[in-house]
Design an enzyme around this catalytic site. Sequence first.
Site, PDB file in Angstrom:
ATOM      1  N   MET A  48      46.182  22.599  92.953  1.00  0.00           N
ATOM      2  CA  MET A  48      46.749  21.537  93.722  1.00  0.00           C
ATOM      3  C   MET A  48      47.522  21.518  94.757  1.00  0.00           C
ATOM      4  O   MET A  48      48.542  21.148  94.639  1.00  0.00           O
ATOM      5  CB  MET A  48      47.620  21.155  92.232  1.00  0.00           C
ATOM      6  CG  MET A  48      46.795  20.138  91.081  1.00  0.00           C
ATOM      7  SD  MET A  48      44.713  19.497  91.460  1.00  0.00           S
ATOM      8  CE  MET A  48      45.737  18.287  91.392  1.00  0.00           C
ATOM      9  N   ARG A  49      47.935  22.560  95.029  1.00  0.00           N
ATOM     10  CA  ARG A  49      48.211  23.025  96.307  1.00  0.00           C
ATOM     11  C   ARG A  49      47.290  23.339  98.004  1.00  0.00           C
ATOM     12  O   ARG A  49      46.052  24.005  97.378  1.00  0.00           O
ATOM     13  CB  ARG A  49      48.760  24.599  96.842  1.00  0.00           C
ATOM     14  CG  ARG A  49      49.905  24.926  95.094  1.00  0.00           C
ATOM     15  CD  ARG A  49      50.737  23.823  95.469  1.00  0.00           C
ATOM     16  NE  ARG A  49      51.477  24.411  94.390  1.00  0.00           N
ATOM     17  CZ  ARG A  49      53.508  24.285  94.004  1.00  0.00           C
ATOM     18  NH1 ARG A  49      53.387  22.815  95.528  1.00  0.00           N
ATOM     19  NH2 ARG A  49      53.761  24.194  93.520  1.00  0.00           N
ATOM     20  N   ASN A  84      36.102  23.944  96.785  1.00  0.00           N
ATOM     21  CA  ASN A  84      37.024  23.246  96.674  1.00  0.00           C
ATOM     22  C   ASN A  84      36.533  21.944  95.882  1.00  0.00           C
ATOM     23  O   ASN A  84      34.656  21.820  96.552  1.00  0.00           O
ATOM     24  CB  ASN A  84      37.801  22.796  96.872  1.00  0.00           C
ATOM     25  CG  ASN A  84      38.930  21.993  96.836  1.00  0.00           C
ATOM     26  OD1 ASN A  84      39.619  22.081  95.281  1.00  0.00           O
ATOM     27  ND2 ASN A  84      39.274  20.281  97.225  1.00  0.00           N
ATOM     28  N   HIS A 136      36.609  18.351  94.440  1.00  0.00           N
ATOM     29  CA  HIS A 136      37.521  16.627  94.111  1.00  0.00           C
ATOM     30  C   HIS A 136      37.291  15.856  93.590  1.00  0.00           C
ATOM     31  O   HIS A 136      35.846  15.813  93.132  1.00  0.00           O
ATOM     32  CB  HIS A 136      37.953  16.720  96.092  1.00  0.00           C
ATOM     33  CG  HIS A 136      38.419  15.123  95.930  1.00  0.00           C
ATOM     34  ND1 HIS A 136      40.201  15.729  95.956  1.00  0.00           N
ATOM     35  CD2 HIS A 136      38.190  14.058  95.911  1.00  0.00           C
ATOM     36  CE1 HIS A 136      40.447  14.436  95.668  1.00  0.00           C
ATOM     37  NE2 HIS A 136      39.330  13.330  96.735  1.00  0.00           N
TER      38      HIS A 136
END
Length: 261
Positions: free
Chosen positions: A135-136, A157, A159
């Site tokens: 979450m960065r 990633n 999402h």
Amino acid sequence: MSDTIRIAALISGGGTNLQAIMDACESAAIDAEMLFVGSDNPAAKGLERAGKHHIPHFVADYKKIIRDFRNKPRENALPADFDIQDMRNKQSFFSGDADPEKTDFFLKSRAIAEAALLERMKDYDFDLLVLAGFMRNLSPYFIDRVNTDPHSPRIMNIHPALLPAFPGTDGYGDTFRYGCKIGGCTVHFIDYGEDSGPIIGQRSFAITAEDTLNTVKEKGLREEWILYPECIQLFAEKRLEIITTKDSRKKERRIVKIRAK
Ligand code: GAR
């Protein structure tokens, strides 16, 4: 079947995607081996999952690192190879009229935290880094040091929305509150923007009148656990090709073309 690739994961929380990926590796559903798991959050439950699978894991405590830098902003805490001008030019999280102090604080504090992550990662020779509920936002400092060949991105990633709709930190919440009748998840390569990199794969699900935010999240996660291993396998099979196209306004865009088997 293809050669086994070496992958690594960064997580922040529960790690159900990490679990799905580790299981897919162990059952040989995908041609991948998990080398390590890193986290920005010492309390991430997913670290225990890594431990159960005997996968080396570590933490770079972002909260503490960012707090320490805010309290004592020492320039010598910055990595020796940090170039603020280069980072300002590359980043696209903040617009040109954003408060320059805020932008610089973000770029500097992230680079310190990212240097701590990179230090722990340096002994591992990995082919692909998967962000599994990390979450960065990664800054150009980190991205450039992993994507050493700019033509071959290797940070993926997942999402919780059908990008380019609903980037940000609450994809399922935003989808649900917008009144969408279809939700979904997206796996993409990361670039310097927020959830803006080339899309590799997507899966969708129906949202009905009976759904709540919780059921939408449950439906979404179930799709994520299928999608992420599939996308990793496409990478292992070297079927992901980056090509450049132009949109209707003639703006260049890098997209993923999936090669046939
Ligand atoms: C997942 O829904 C993932 O899509 C989302 O966090 C959740 C992590 O769950 N990621 C993001 O929002 C990234 N910006 P998990 O820890 O159980 O895999």
